[in-house]
Scaffold this motif. Structure first.
Motif, mmCIF file in Angstrom:
data_model
loop_
_atom_site.group_PDB
_atom_site.id
_atom_site.type_symbol
_atom_site.label_atom_id
_atom_site.label_comp_id
_atom_site.label_asym_id
_atom_site.label_seq_id
_atom_site.Cartn_x
_atom_site.Cartn_y
_atom_site.Cartn_z
ATOM 1 N N LEU A 127 8.257 -1.161 -36.889
ATOM 2 C CA LEU A 127 8.253 -0.168 -37.962
ATOM 3 C C LEU A 127 8.028 1.256 -37.455
ATOM 4 N N VAL A 128 7.416 1.401 -36.277
ATOM 5 C CA VAL A 128 7.186 2.713 -35.675
ATOM 6 C C VAL A 128 8.307 2.937 -34.664
ATOM 7 N N PRO A 129 9.157 3.912 -34.909
ATOM 8 C CA PRO A 129 10.375 4.050 -34.105
ATOM 9 C C PRO A 129 10.179 4.292 -32.615
ATOM 10 N N VAL A 130 8.991 4.647 -32.160
ATOM 11 C CA VAL A 130 8.818 4.997 -30.762
ATOM 12 C C VAL A 130 8.551 3.780 -29.891
ATOM 13 N N LEU A 131 8.066 2.710 -30.463
ATOM 14 C CA LEU A 131 7.685 1.524 -29.696
ATOM 15 C C LEU A 131 8.804 0.484 -29.679
ATOM 16 N N PRO A 132 9.013 -0.177 -28.552
ATOM 17 C CA PRO A 132 10.009 -1.263 -28.497
ATOM 18 C C PRO A 132 9.406 -2.546 -29.078
ATOM 19 N N GLY A 133 9.416 -2.655 -30.393
ATOM 20 C CA GLY A 133 8.677 -3.696 -31.090
ATOM 21 C C GLY A 133 9.002 -5.123 -30.688
ATOM 22 N N LEU A 134 10.257 -5.478 -30.707
ATOM 23 C CA LEU A 134 10.638 -6.863 -30.420
ATOM 24 C C LEU A 134 10.316 -7.223 -28.976
ATOM 25 N N LEU A 135 10.531 -6.305 -28.064
ATOM 26 C CA LEU A 135 10.231 -6.577 -26.661
ATOM 27 C C LEU A 135 8.724 -6.672 -26.405
ATOM 28 N N ILE A 166 -7.112 -13.881 -22.540
ATOM 29 C CA ILE A 166 -5.644 -13.784 -22.490
ATOM 30 C C ILE A 166 -5.062 -13.948 -23.900
ATOM 31 N N ALA A 167 -5.594 -14.896 -24.673
ATOM 32 C CA ALA A 167 -5.104 -15.094 -26.039
ATOM 33 C C ALA A 167 -5.357 -13.856 -26.896
ATOM 34 N N LEU A 168 -6.507 -13.228 -26.735
ATOM 35 C CA LEU A 168 -6.820 -12.019 -27.495
ATOM 36 C C LEU A 168 -5.902 -10.866 -27.097
ATOM 37 N N ILE A 169 -5.721 -10.665 -25.810
ATOM 38 C CA ILE A 169 -4.840 -9.587 -25.337
ATOM 39 C C ILE A 169 -3.407 -9.848 -25.782
ATOM 40 N N SER A 170 -2.970 -11.096 -25.683
ATOM 41 C CA SER A 170 -1.613 -11.443 -26.120
ATOM 42 C C SER A 170 -1.449 -11.181 -27.609
ATOM 43 N N GLY A 171 -2.440 -11.559 -28.386
ATOM 44 C CA GLY A 171 -2.387 -11.315 -29.828
ATOM 45 C C GLY A 171 -2.303 -9.835 -30.152
ATOM 46 N N LEU A 172 -3.050 -9.026 -29.421
ATOM 47 C CA LEU A 172 -2.989 -7.580 -29.647
ATOM 48 C C LEU A 172 -1.632 -7.001 -29.261
ATOM 49 N N VAL A 173 -1.052 -7.502 -28.180
ATOM 50 C CA VAL A 173 0.283 -7.035 -27.769
ATOM 51 C C VAL A 173 1.322 -7.464 -28.807
ATOM 52 N N ILE A 174 1.205 -8.694 -29.302
ATOM 53 C CA ILE A 174 2.135 -9.183 -30.328
ATOM 54 C C ILE A 174 1.998 -8.362 -31.605
ATOM 55 N N LEU A 175 0.766 -8.097 -32.024
ATOM 56 C CA LEU A 175 0.535 -7.275 -33.216
ATOM 57 C C LEU A 175 1.097 -5.867 -33.026
ATOM 58 N N THR A 176 0.896 -5.302 -31.850
ATOM 59 C CA THR A 176 1.463 -3.981 -31.547
ATOM 60 C C THR A 176 2.989 -4.026 -31.617
ATOM 61 N N GLY A 177 3.567 -5.135 -31.153
ATOM 62 C CA GLY A 177 5.019 -5.278 -31.223
ATOM 63 C C GLY A 177 5.533 -5.352 -32.649
ATOM 64 N N VAL A 178 4.833 -6.095 -33.495
ATOM 65 C CA VAL A 178 5.254 -6.200 -34.900
ATOM 66 C C VAL A 178 5.149 -4.833 -35.575
ATOM 67 N N ALA A 184 22.616 0.284 -43.311
ATOM 68 C CA ALA A 184 22.854 -0.451 -42.067
ATOM 69 C C ALA A 184 21.655 -0.332 -41.129
ATOM 70 N N VAL A 185 21.063 0.849 -41.058
ATOM 71 C CA VAL A 185 19.870 1.034 -40.222
ATOM 72 C C VAL A 185 18.715 0.205 -40.777
ATOM 73 N N GLY A 186 18.570 0.182 -42.094
ATOM 74 C CA GLY A 186 17.537 -0.643 -42.713
ATOM 75 C C GLY A 186 17.752 -2.118 -42.449
ATOM 76 N N LEU A 187 18.999 -2.547 -42.453
ATOM 77 C CA LEU A 187 19.312 -3.942 -42.149
ATOM 78 C C LEU A 187 18.927 -4.279 -40.715
ATOM 79 N N ALA A 188 19.202 -3.382 -39.793
ATOM 80 C CA ALA A 188 18.809 -3.597 -38.395
ATOM 81 C C ALA A 188 17.296 -3.706 -38.273
ATOM 82 N N LEU A 189 16.576 -2.870 -39.001
ATOM 83 C CA LEU A 189 15.120 -2.909 -38.988
ATOM 84 C C LEU A 189 14.606 -4.226 -39.550
ATOM 85 N N LEU A 190 15.202 -4.693 -40.626
ATOM 86 C CA LEU A 190 14.768 -5.968 -41.221
ATOM 87 C C LEU A 190 15.048 -7.154 -40.308
#
Length: 166
Positions: free
Chosen positions: A26-34, A10-22, A140-146
């Motif tokens: 930066l990749v516009p297609v993925l809901p990173g924060l969620l 579970i910790a490994l899968i969670s870490g991979l999901v968190i890494l994918t989120g981060v 402004a878009v860059g600020l939202a990304l940051l």
């Protein structure tokens, strides 16, 4: 790490999901924060360790996700309103960004967005003032990304502390 152990898996899968989120920030297609928040919630609900530590991490991650999402839209939105970029320019940028994504994968989204804003601003303001207005919209878009990236990284760090101390 013994992957036959459920908590480690579970910790490994969670870490991979968190890494994918981060990365998804930066990749516009993925809901990173969620995705980052979902990885933490997966660990908090199903992971091993002290329930109190997992609860604290889950609450902090939820608060940071909420703050990140709210600030991501409010702060750059105020900056856009102050700079005078109309909503029509952003809509045109969004539409051309989506078209560009399919024409030139990944890079086309950014190129189409910039082109869409610039074309609307060109017709509205003329040649000399179109690029400065487009630049302020991009800022402004860059600020939202940051803001979103900072929130995702903070959530990842909190999860790492929770993983270490749970």
């Amino acid at each position: 790490m013994d992957l036959s152990d459920t908590g480690s898996a579970i910790a490994l899968i969670s870490g991979l999901v968190i890494l994918t989120g981060v990365v998804g920030v930066l990749v516009p297609v993925l809901p990173g924060l969620l995705l980052t928040w979902s990885g933490v919630m997966l660990w908090a609900v199903l992971g091993d360790g002290g329930g109190g530590a997992r609860l604290v991490v889950a609450v902090l991650a939820t608060v940071l996700t909420g703050l990140g999402l709210v600030i991501k839209y409010l702060w750059p939105g105020k900056k856009l309103k102050d700079s005078g970029v109309p909503t029509s320019a952003l809509l045109a940028g969004g539409v051309l960004g989506i078209v560009g994504f399919f024409v030139v994968p990944f890079v086309g989204l950014i190129l189409g967005f910039v082109l869409g804003i610039w074309l609307v601003e060109l017709s509205r303001l003329g040649v000399e003032r179109a690029w400065p207005s487009t630049r302020s919209a991009l800022g402004a878009v860059g600020l939202a990304l940051l803001v979103e990236l900072a929130a995702a990284l903070a959530i990842a760090v909190i999860w790492l502390f929770g993983l270490a101390f749970a």
